[in-house]
Design an enzyme around this catalytic site. Structure first.
Site, short mmCIF file in Angstrom:
data_model
loop_
_atom_site.label_atom_id
_atom_site.label_comp_id
_atom_site.label_asym_id
_atom_site.label_seq_id
_atom_site.Cartn_x
_atom_site.Cartn_y
_atom_site.Cartn_z
N VAL A 84 4.25 -1.27 3.69
CA VAL A 84 3.99 0.22 3.27
C VAL A 84 5.05 0.49 2.33
O VAL A 84 6.26 0.19 2.22
CB VAL A 84 4.57 1.12 4.35
CG1 VAL A 84 4.63 2.53 4.09
CG2 VAL A 84 3.44 0.89 5.49
N LYS A 85 4.51 0.98 0.97
CA LYS A 85 5.35 1.29 -0.47
C LYS A 85 5.79 2.62 -0.05
O LYS A 85 4.92 3.73 -0.05
CB LYS A 85 4.56 0.95 -1.40
CG LYS A 85 5.18 0.62 -2.65
CD LYS A 85 3.95 0.18 -3.71
CE LYS A 85 4.62 -0.08 -5.23
NZ LYS A 85 3.37 -0.36 -6.07
N VAL A 86 7.17 2.87 -0.30
CA VAL A 86 7.65 4.15 -0.06
C VAL A 86 8.56 4.66 -1.33
O VAL A 86 9.30 3.68 -1.88
CB VAL A 86 8.55 4.11 1.29
CG1 VAL A 86 9.22 5.30 1.33
CG2 VAL A 86 7.84 3.79 2.46
N ALA A 120 0.98 -1.39 -0.07
CA ALA A 120 -0.07 -0.01 0.12
C ALA A 120 0.87 1.20 0.02
O ALA A 120 1.88 1.35 1.05
CB ALA A 120 -0.98 0.12 1.33
#
Length: 217
Positions: A86-88, A60
Site C-alpha cells: 500500500v502506497k501512502v 498500489a
C-alpha cells in the site's frame, strides 16, 4: 538492487518482465489516468491483472489523505493480492496510517519523500519502502541521488529495515548512480531501463562482427 517499473501500462510491464530483470511494479493515480483507467472497480481489476503478470511487489497508491480513509482504502488494496504494497503519502495522517498498517501486517511504501527527516519518520512507523523522488529534487536545483545516499546511510547506522526505493527516475544515469550509492530498489520508466542496453561501441562492434561473419559464409 531490485528493478521495478513505474507504469500502469500492461504492454510495458510485459516487455520489462520478458527481459528477465523485473522485480516489481509501482503505480500512482497519474499513471492510472494516463492509461485511461477510471472508476474504483476498473482500478482494482487493473491492479489484480498486474499482480498476475509480475511475481513481485506491486505498489498500489491510496487516494485518501485522512487517517481513516487511508486505512480503509489500504485494507481494500491489500486484499487484492498478497504482493500488494500500500502506497501512502508522506503526510501526518499517512505516517499514522503506516504505523497502523505495520501493526496489522500490511506492508507499505511511503511516497512523495523529499527529505531525510521524512525518511526517518517512514522508517520509525515501519514502512517496507521509502520513495525519495530524485527527479523532482533535481528539478528544484538539488541532487536527488545525494538524498538517496543520505537516507541509506542513516538507515544503515540506525538499523532500520525500510528499503530505499529511488523514484522519479528520469534517465539511465539516475539508475547507475542509485546503484552506486546503495539504493535497495530503483523504479523506472521502461525507456530508462532500456537505455541501459545502449552504447555506441556495442552497435559498432556488433556491426563489425556481422560484417566479418558474412565473409566466413
Amino acid at each position: 538492487m531490485k528493478f521495478f517499473i513505474d507504469t500502469a501500462n500492461l504492454a510495458q510491464i510485459k516487455e520489462a518482465n520478458e527481459l528477465g530483470i523485473l522485480d516489481g511494479v509501482t503505480t500512482n493515480p497519474s499513471l492510472m489516468a494516463k492509461e485511461g483507467i477510471k472508476g474504483h472497480d476498473a482500478i482494482m481489476n487493473h491492479y489484480k491483472t498486474i499482480c498476475e503478470m509480475v511475481d513481485g511487489d506491486i505498489s498500489a497508491e491510496v487516494i485518501a489523505t485522512d487517517f481513516n480513509g487511508i486505512v480503509e482504502e489500504g485494507k481494500k488494496l491489500a486484499a487484492i493480492h498478497p504482493n500488494i504494497v500500500v502506497k501512502v503519502p508522506m503526510i501526518k495522517d499517512g505516517v499514522k496510517a503506516i504505523k497502523w498498517f505495520t501493526d496489522n501486517g500490511i506492508r507499505t511504501n511511503c511516497t512523495l519523500v523529499f527529505s531525510a527527516g521524512q525518511a526517518i519518520l517512514c522508517a520509525k512507523a515501519g514502512a517496507a519502502y521509502v520513495s525519495p523522488f530524485i527527479g523532482r529534487i533535481d528539478d528544484s536545483g538539488w541532487d536527488g541521488v545525494q538524498l538517496v545516499e543520505q537516507i541509506k546511510h542513516i538507515y544503515t547506522i540506525q538499523g532500520f529495515k525500510t528499503q530505499v526505493l529511488a523514484a522519479s527516475i528520469r534517465n539511465p544515469n539516475h539508475i547507475i548512480r542509485c546503484a552506486e550509492v546503495g539504493a535497495d530498489v530503483c523504479t523506472c520508466p521502461l525507456d530508462s531501463i532500456l537505455g541501459l542496453l545502449k552504447h555506441p561501441l556495442t552497435d559498432i562492434g556488433l556491426a563489425k562482427f556481422l560484417e566479418d561473419a558474412k565473409k566466413t559464409q
